[in-house]
Enzyme design. Structure first.
Site, short mmCIF file in Angstrom:
data_model
loop_
_atom_site.label_atom_id
_atom_site.label_comp_id
_atom_site.label_asym_id
_atom_site.label_seq_id
_atom_site.Cartn_x
_atom_site.Cartn_y
_atom_site.Cartn_z
N ASN A 124 -101.95 40.50 -10.10
CA ASN A 124 -101.17 41.11 -9.07
C ASN A 124 -99.87 40.82 -8.98
O ASN A 124 -99.02 41.69 -8.56
CB ASN A 124 -101.85 41.30 -7.66
CG ASN A 124 -102.01 39.79 -6.95
OD1 ASN A 124 -102.53 39.02 -7.96
ND2 ASN A 124 -101.46 39.54 -5.98
N THR A 154 -121.93 49.60 10.71
CA THR A 154 -121.94 50.66 10.54
C THR A 154 -120.75 51.28 9.60
O THR A 154 -119.53 50.78 9.40
CB THR A 154 -121.66 51.61 11.92
OG1 THR A 154 -122.53 51.17 12.99
CG2 THR A 154 -121.37 53.13 11.94
N CYS A 176 -99.50 39.23 0.27
CA CYS A 176 -100.49 38.38 1.14
C CYS A 176 -99.61 37.27 1.23
O CYS A 176 -100.00 36.13 2.08
CB CYS A 176 -101.76 38.20 0.43
SG CYS A 176 -102.68 39.76 0.27
N1 PLP Z 1 -106.95 40.88 -5.25
C1 PLP Z 1 -106.08 41.28 -5.95
C2 PLP Z 1 -105.63 41.08 -7.24
C3 PLP Z 1 -105.12 42.13 -5.12
O1 PLP Z 1 -103.87 42.43 -5.55
C4 PLP Z 1 -105.50 42.08 -3.64
C5 PLP Z 1 -104.42 42.89 -2.79
O2 PLP Z 1 -103.25 42.51 -2.83
C6 PLP Z 1 -106.59 41.64 -3.22
C7 PLP Z 1 -107.40 41.01 -4.10
C8 PLP Z 1 -107.03 41.94 -1.93
O3 PLP Z 1 -107.31 43.21 -1.61
P1 PLP Z 1 -107.37 44.04 -0.01
O4 PLP Z 1 -105.92 43.97 0.12
O5 PLP Z 1 -108.05 45.11 -0.30
O6 PLP Z 1 -108.00 43.03 0.68
#
Ligand code: PLP
Length: 377
Positions: free
Chosen positions: A154, A240, A328
């Site tokens: 990512n 749900t 993140c």
């Molecule tokens: N895995 C990857 C490679 C991501 O880029 C992301 C989000 O940035 C995630 C997992 C997490 O996904 P979510 O934002 O839907 O929790």
């Protein structure tokens, strides 16, 4: 709310919900608000929406509807793959370049003794998985093993050959989970052609709603429940159902898969145009040759002596949304850039969608040139 005209190049963090997706979802937040577990008319309509969406997703991904579990997104899907498919697993092999939802989950499983061995496969300077090292780890392992490796990184867009990884896993009887959050909805993935046992996806990365994802679990895999309760999602994930979100996931995937052939070359052209301009500005590309990575992500390292560390903020002020890495890990240093030894550069991730245009890149270049010293005189 004040509307601001901005140019958004952070589609790996999240994407705009497509108007058609929003239109498909809205009735399930309005008059079709039934609980999919209710027996009467409104409930039956909601159940039909959930199961039709499951069939749509399965058909698009080349698997069976009973192999799709709807979740709250990529983070939950990754947790489920690692925590719930591991009742007989004693080792996890992963890489240090994974998303925190895989890295921190596997660390937690090791710390609490749920697995006895956590191993990291070697990666090279561009983030490529060393398949020989993976084979060695699998061959030498005396454990029942789960391998978890992402399809596209990512932060850099680097792609892993998950077919080759899956074949190695089959050879050594290991399970294979792939975090496909940056590729499902971006590439025409057919899970019947891929030797993966589990795969994660998230709707908000391809113009669907936030808070909706899937975990593909190949038929026959034994899983423990992720959330216990009322037995929803075949007892694996109680709660749900998020009917509107599930409908949005299916609609977004349908549009993405149908439009792939038309949109992919357009998006790739935007990435190439920017890569060419950045090459002329002496940038290094993190993740290796941009021509080989995902068509939606370009990670450029600007030499520190040519710009300030506030390049990202300068671009923000000029109206451009870009990031220094994963949303993140915002505010913290990037573990991926650290692993790639890319800390001597100021790194910016540009990520694209069908809503971007070459004209936007043309506007970005002068803003970059203004922010980077050697071009600003
Ligand atoms: N895995 C990857 C490679 C991501 O880029 C992301 C989000 O940035 C995630 C997992 C997490 O996904 P979510 O934002 O839907 O929790």
């Amino acid at each position: 709310m004040k509307t601001i005209s901005r140019i958004y190049f952070d589609n790996a963090a999240t994407t705009r919900v497509a108007p058609e997706v929003l239109a498909a979802m809205l009735p399930y937040m309005d008059n079709m608000y039934g609980n999919a577990s209710s027996m009467y008319e409104e409930g039956r309509m909601a159940r039909v929406a959930v199961e039709t969406s499951r069939r749509t997703v399965a058909k698009l991904l080349g698997c069976n509807p009973n192999e799709i579990v709807f979740t709250s997104g990529g983070t939950e899907s990754n947790n489920m793959a690692l925590r719930c498919g591991i009742h007989r697993i004693t080792q996890i092999i992963t890489s240090r370049l994974e998303h925190p939802s895989v890295l921190n989950t596997s660390r937690a499983l090791a710390q609490t003794g749920r697995i006895s061995q956590l191993s990291y496969v070697r990666t090279d300077r561009d983030g490529a998985i060393d398949l020989d090292d993976l084979e060695k780890l699998l061959r030498d392992s005396g454990h029942r093993t789960l391998v978890s490796l992402m399809h596209a990184n990512n932060e850099t867009g680097r792609l892993t050959n998950i077919k080759a990884v899956g074949e190695l896993c089959r050879k050594y009887l290991a399970y294979f989970h792939s975090d496909c959050v940056q590729t499902i909805g971006h590439l025409p993935i057919n899970l019947s052609d891929l030797p993966v046992d589990m795969a994660s996806a998230s709707a908000h990365k391809f113009h669907g709603p936030k808070g909706t994802g899937i975990l593909f679990i190949r038929e026959g895999e034994k899983m423990a429940p992720m959330i216990t309760g009322g037995g929803h999602e075949r007892g694996l994930r109680a709660g749900t159902e998020n009917v509107a979100g599930i409908v949005g996931f299916a609609k977004a995937l349908e549009i993405a898969m149908n439009e792939f052939e038309e949109e992919m070359p357009r998006i790739l052209q935007i990435k190439r145009m920017l890569a060419e301009k950045l090459s002329a500005m002496s940038c290094r590309f993190n993740g290796g040759d941009p021509a080989e990575g995902s068509y939606t992500i370009l990670n450029a390292g600007f030499p520190k002596e040519t710009c300030t560390s506030s390049l990202l903020l300068d671009l923000d002020q000029a109206g451009f949304s870009v990031s220094s890495g994963s949303a993140c890990s915002a505010g913290k240093g990037s573990h991926v850039m650290e692993e790639l030894n890319a800390e001597e550069t100021v790194n910016i991730r540009f990520s694209f969608s069908k809503y971007n245009s070459p004209a936007e890149v043309a506007l970005l270049i002068p803003a970059l040139e203004k922010a980077v010293f050697c071009y600003s005189q």
